[in-house]
Design an enzyme around this catalytic site. Structure first.
Site, PDB file in Angstrom:
ATOM      1  N   HIS A 166     -49.484  -2.625  62.999  1.00  0.00           N
ATOM      2  CA  HIS A 166     -48.713  -3.608  63.768  1.00  0.00           C
ATOM      3  C   HIS A 166     -47.226  -3.439  63.501  1.00  0.00           C
ATOM      4  CE1 HIS A 166     -52.174  -6.765  64.344  1.00  0.00           C
ATOM      5  NE2 HIS A 166     -52.459  -5.582  64.817  1.00  0.00           N
ATOM      6  N   TYR A 226     -48.331 -16.579  63.976  1.00  0.00           N
ATOM      7  CA  TYR A 226     -48.178 -17.699  63.050  1.00  0.00           C
ATOM      8  C   TYR A 226     -47.633 -18.849  63.887  1.00  0.00           C
ATOM      9  CZ  TYR A 226     -48.662 -14.530  59.019  1.00  0.00           C
ATOM     10  OH  TYR A 226     -49.127 -13.630  58.096  1.00  0.00           O
ATOM     11  N   PRO A 285     -51.942 -18.107  50.883  1.00  0.00           N
ATOM     12  CA  PRO A 285     -52.171 -16.923  51.714  1.00  0.00           C
ATOM     13  C   PRO A 285     -51.143 -16.692  52.824  1.00  0.00           C
ATOM     14  CG  PRO A 285     -53.839 -18.621  52.125  1.00  0.00           C
ATOM     15  CD  PRO A 285     -53.056 -19.064  50.944  1.00  0.00           C
ATOM     16  N   LYS A 307     -49.631 -11.930  50.790  1.00  0.00           N
ATOM     17  CA  LYS A 307     -49.141 -11.163  49.636  1.00  0.00           C
ATOM     18  C   LYS A 307     -50.172 -10.892  48.537  1.00  0.00           C
ATOM     19  CE  LYS A 307     -45.192 -10.195  51.012  1.00  0.00           C
ATOM     20  NZ  LYS A 307     -45.418  -8.986  51.779  1.00  0.00           N
ATOM     21  N   TYR A 323     -41.995  -9.434  54.308  1.00  0.00           N
ATOM     22  CA  TYR A 323     -43.360  -9.394  54.822  1.00  0.00           C
ATOM     23  C   TYR A 323     -43.929  -7.978  54.724  1.00  0.00           C
ATOM     24  CZ  TYR A 323     -47.360 -10.775  57.705  1.00  0.00           C
ATOM     25  OH  TYR A 323     -48.630 -11.047  58.142  1.00  0.00           O
TER      26      TYR A 323
HETATM   27  P1  FAD Z   1     -60.459 -10.670  42.999  1.00  0.00           P
HETATM   28  O1  FAD Z   1     -60.543 -10.090  44.361  1.00  0.00           O
HETATM   29  O2  FAD Z   1     -60.697 -12.111  42.811  1.00  0.00           O
HETATM   30  O3  FAD Z   1     -61.460  -9.828  42.082  1.00  0.00           O
HETATM   31  C1  FAD Z   1     -61.810 -10.246  40.764  1.00  0.00           C
HETATM   32  C2  FAD Z   1     -63.209  -9.748  40.459  1.00  0.00           C
HETATM   33  O4  FAD Z   1     -63.551 -10.085  39.117  1.00  0.00           O
HETATM   34  C3  FAD Z   1     -64.271 -10.397  41.339  1.00  0.00           C
HETATM   35  O5  FAD Z   1     -65.073  -9.401  41.924  1.00  0.00           O
HETATM   36  C4  FAD Z   1     -65.055 -11.294  40.383  1.00  0.00           C
HETATM   37  O6  FAD Z   1     -66.402 -11.445  40.759  1.00  0.00           O
HETATM   38  C5  FAD Z   1     -64.888 -10.534  39.076  1.00  0.00           C
HETATM   39  N1  FAD Z   1     -65.063 -11.364  37.877  1.00  0.00           N
HETATM   40  C6  FAD Z   1     -64.633 -12.620  37.642  1.00  0.00           C
HETATM   41  N2  FAD Z   1     -64.987 -13.044  36.417  1.00  0.00           N
HETATM   42  C7  FAD Z   1     -65.662 -12.019  35.845  1.00  0.00           C
HETATM   43  C8  FAD Z   1     -66.302 -11.836  34.586  1.00  0.00           C
HETATM   44  N3  FAD Z   1     -66.311 -12.799  33.672  1.00  0.00           N
HETATM   45  N4  FAD Z   1     -66.909 -10.662  34.329  1.00  0.00           N
HETATM   46  C9  FAD Z   1     -66.908  -9.669  35.251  1.00  0.00           C
HETATM   47  N5  FAD Z   1     -66.319  -9.782  36.470  1.00  0.00           N
HETATM   48  C10 FAD Z   1     -65.704 -10.936  36.763  1.00  0.00           C
HETATM   49  N6  FAD Z   1     -53.852 -11.272  50.245  1.00  0.00           N
HETATM   50  C11 FAD Z   1     -53.132 -10.392  50.989  1.00  0.00           C
HETATM   51  O7  FAD Z   1     -52.438  -9.533  50.413  1.00  0.00           O
HETATM   52  N7  FAD Z   1     -53.135 -10.400  52.369  1.00  0.00           N
HETATM   53  C12 FAD Z   1     -53.857 -11.325  53.051  1.00  0.00           C
HETATM   54  O8  FAD Z   1     -53.889 -11.252  54.280  1.00  0.00           O
HETATM   55  C13 FAD Z   1     -54.577 -12.313  52.297  1.00  0.00           C
HETATM   56  N8  FAD Z   1     -55.309 -13.260  52.923  1.00  0.00           N
HETATM   57  C14 FAD Z   1     -56.136 -14.074  52.178  1.00  0.00           C
HETATM   58  C15 FAD Z   1     -56.904 -14.973  52.859  1.00  0.00           C
HETATM   59  C16 FAD Z   1     -57.766 -15.807  52.139  1.00  0.00           C
HETATM   60  C17 FAD Z   1     -58.598 -16.806  52.889  1.00  0.00           C
HETATM   61  C18 FAD Z   1     -57.859 -15.706  50.705  1.00  0.00           C
HETATM   62  C19 FAD Z   1     -58.821 -16.578  49.907  1.00  0.00           C
HETATM   63  C20 FAD Z   1     -57.065 -14.804  50.021  1.00  0.00           C
HETATM   64  C21 FAD Z   1     -56.205 -13.980  50.741  1.00  0.00           C
HETATM   65  N9  FAD Z   1     -55.406 -13.049  50.097  1.00  0.00           N
HETATM   66  C22 FAD Z   1     -54.587 -12.220  50.853  1.00  0.00           C
HETATM   67  C23 FAD Z   1     -55.456 -12.925  48.637  1.00  0.00           C
HETATM   68  C24 FAD Z   1     -56.340 -11.770  48.149  1.00  0.00           C
HETATM   69  O9  FAD Z   1     -57.611 -11.839  48.713  1.00  0.00           O
HETATM   70  C25 FAD Z   1     -56.444 -11.794  46.597  1.00  0.00           C
HETATM   71  O10 FAD Z   1     -55.139 -11.868  46.079  1.00  0.00           O
HETATM   72  C26 FAD Z   1     -57.158 -10.529  46.044  1.00  0.00           C
HETATM   73  O11 FAD Z   1     -58.542 -10.646  46.208  1.00  0.00           O
HETATM   74  C27 FAD Z   1     -56.855 -10.330  44.549  1.00  0.00           C
HETATM   75  O12 FAD Z   1     -57.582  -9.225  44.055  1.00  0.00           O
HETATM   76  P2  FAD Z   1     -58.035  -9.157  42.530  1.00  0.00           P
HETATM   77  O13 FAD Z   1     -58.743  -7.840  42.371  1.00  0.00           O
HETATM   78  O14 FAD Z   1     -56.903  -9.465  41.647  1.00  0.00           O
HETATM   79  O15 FAD Z   1     -59.034 -10.384  42.342  1.00  0.00           O
HETATM   80  C1  DHB Z   2     -54.523 -12.592  57.125  1.00  0.00           C
HETATM   81  C2  DHB Z   2     -54.401 -13.550  56.154  1.00  0.00           C
HETATM   82  C3  DHB Z   2     -53.148 -14.044  55.862  1.00  0.00           C
HETATM   83  O1  DHB Z   2     -52.996 -14.958  54.901  1.00  0.00           O
HETATM   84  C4  DHB Z   2     -52.023 -13.620  56.527  1.00  0.00           C
HETATM   85  O2  DHB Z   2     -50.821 -14.175  56.243  1.00  0.00           O
HETATM   86  C5  DHB Z   2     -52.151 -12.651  57.476  1.00  0.00           C
HETATM   87  C6  DHB Z   2     -53.414 -12.132  57.769  1.00  0.00           C
HETATM   88  C7  DHB Z   2     -55.874 -12.065  57.445  1.00  0.00           C
HETATM   89  O3  DHB Z   2     -56.836 -12.474  56.794  1.00  0.00           O
HETATM   90  O4  DHB Z   2     -55.974 -11.244  58.364  1.00  0.00           O
END
Ligand code: FAD
Ligand code: DHB
Length: 395
Positions: free
Chosen positions: A76, A203, A294, A298, A385
């Site tokens: 995009h 948005y 979210p 980021k 962004y």
């Molecule tokens: P996680 O993905 O949470 O992974 C952590 C892992 O550790 C999990 O698999 C969990 O099961 C495991 N774990 C936990 N405890 C234990 C334990 N005791 N032993 C072993 N394993 C364990 N970010 C963006 O950049 N762009 C977006 O568009 C965006 N949109 C989002 C929309 C929504 C609705 C949500 C909820 C989040 C969004 N985010 C977005 C945020 C993004 O999804 C998270 O920041 C990302 O998942 C972080 O990755 P991580 O690997 O740090 O943690």
């Molecule tokens: C998505 C989620 C977000 O929080 C955002 O700012 C943009 C896109 C997504 O899930 O596609």
């Protein structure tokens, strides 16, 4: 008796941070053991992020996990900002020469798991009793019980806590400074079998609340609605969701295309930063150390960024005995984390509606007019962004 073994890096958590770290370390010839308490199917199906900064895309390619992303990712040029019945395009390509890419976190997780397994790595899914000890010694220990009930003790050089916000790693860092802000609203997110009726994300700030139009493919839409913080999912029938989406995105002659809703969930909004991101030989990465609301996309990008910085730091530490990058790890990450924390707070505060607050209403309107009317203001939004200070991965 536990089965004992040795590795260089013990990693807790198979989310984007842990998987990416394991993959980048392998490219540098460093062994790791990755332990995850959920099943592989659960990790691959957990609906979350979707928008990738240009630097995250480049890093996934460099990590050897970019093949499907290059085919299926939707590049995009920018985003739309909508308010008061006007829809404005903010063109990142034109303003800062960078694009962003829609590619679901579920797919990144699948691609990274496949890459690790293809390289012969073991990922211990469905582990229980995961524990970390001796992090201030030179040989910290990662212990767990595997899916078949066998106990393991892995002696490591370093342990990476990539276990998300509710994990076990962060509480092991003594004297942490915690910075937190919660917001008085949540996001209700849906996934729907409906071809998106927009070419780029929208948005939209509407008097009934914020809404975000995103997508996963030419056939699947991903949409979010601002709802009150304590909202119950049961109160949102599919009809109610669609009618709020139509209302909040309404423009003459245009509508949201509807379809079967295949996933529906509510996510609270919070900013959270914990530092330092290291204690002895335990390093925190991703959501284990920081959460952003979210809006602004980021979280995943920060998690991948931490993994890139940590892979370089551990490579210098474990192969050359140089601790310079490892000693700087927390400060290097937290500087980028605070920039993203501000940007997410800025986007969140500009777009979400507080009930009965006419002052806030007019402040938001002034800000939206500014970022859509002034080239320097739009450039600042575009720069943040699309990824300010994305770390680069170099082999
Ligand atoms: P996680 O993905 O949470 O992974 C952590 C892992 O550790 C999990 O698999 C969990 O099961 C495991 N774990 C936990 N405890 C234990 C334990 N005791 N032993 C072993 N394993 C364990 N970010 C963006 O950049 N762009 C977006 O568009 C965006 N949109 C989002 C929309 C929504 C609705 C949500 C909820 C989040 C969004 N985010 C977005 C945020 C993004 O999804 C998270 O920041 C990302 O998942 C972080 O990755 P991580 O690997 O740090 O943690
Ligand atoms: C998505 C989620 C977000 O929080 C955002 O700012 C943009 C896109 C997504 O899930 O596609």
């Amino acid at each position: 008796m536990a089965v004992t073994s040795r590795t260089q890096v013990g990693i807790v958590g198979a989310g984007p941070a842990g998987l990416m770290l394991s993959q980048l370390l392998a490219l540098r010839g460093i062994d790791s053991v990755l332990v995850e308490n959920r099943t592989r199917e659960y990790c691959e199906a957990r609906q979350r992020a979707g928008m990738l900064e240009a630097g995250t895309v480049a890093a996934l390619r460099a990590a050897g996990a970019g093949k499907r992303l290059d085919v299926e990712g939707l590049e995009h040029d920018g985003i739309y900002l909508q308010f008061r019945g006007e829809r404005h395009h903010v063109n990142f390509r034109e303003l800062v020469g960078r694009t962003v890419t829609v590619y679901a976190q579920t797919e990144i997780v699948k691609d990274l798991i496949a890459a690790r397994l293809a390289a012969g790595a073991a990922i211990e899914f469905s582990a229980s009793s995961v524990a970390i000890s001796d992090v201030t010694s030179d040989s910290p220990v990662l212990s767990y019980v595997d899916a078949s009930g066998v106990a393991h003790e892995v002696t490591c050089d370093v342990i990476a806590g990539c276990d998300g916000f509710h994990g076990i790693s962060r509480p092991l860092v003594p004297g942490l400074s915690l910075y937190e802000r919660s917001y008085p609203y949540s996001w209700l997110g849906i996934l729907a079998d409906a071809p998106p009726s927009t070419d780029e994300l929208i948005y939209s700030r509407h008097e009934s609340g914020f809404a975000l139009y995103s997508m996963r493919s030419p056939e699947v839409s991903r949409l979010y609605l601002q709802v009150p913080a304590d909202e119950r999912l049961e109160d949102w029938s599919d009809d109610r969701v669609w009618s709020q989406l139509q209302l909040r995105f309404a423009l003459p002659g245009w509508s949201v295309s509807e379809g079967r809703i295949t996933d529906k969930s509510i996510t609270p909004m919070r900013s959270f930063v914990a530092g330092p991101m290291r204690h002895g030989r335990l390093f925190l990465a991703g959501d284990a150390a920081h959460i952003v609301p979210p809006c602004g996309a980021k979280g995943l990008n920060l998690a991948v960024g931490d993994a890139i910085v940590l892979a370089s730091a551990l490579s210098d530490l474990l192969t050359e005995g140089s601790s310079t990058l490892a000693d700087a790890y927390s400060d290097t990450c937290l500087s980028r984390v605070w920039r993203a924390t501000h940007f997410s707070y800025f986007m969140t505060s500009m777009m979400h509606v507080l009930p009965d607050d006419p002052f806030d209403d007019l402040i938001q309107l002034a800000q939206l007019r500014y970022v859509t009317g002034s080239r320097p203001a739009a450039t600042s939004l575009a720069e943040n962004y699309s990824g300010y200070e994305s770390p680069r991965f170099e082999i």
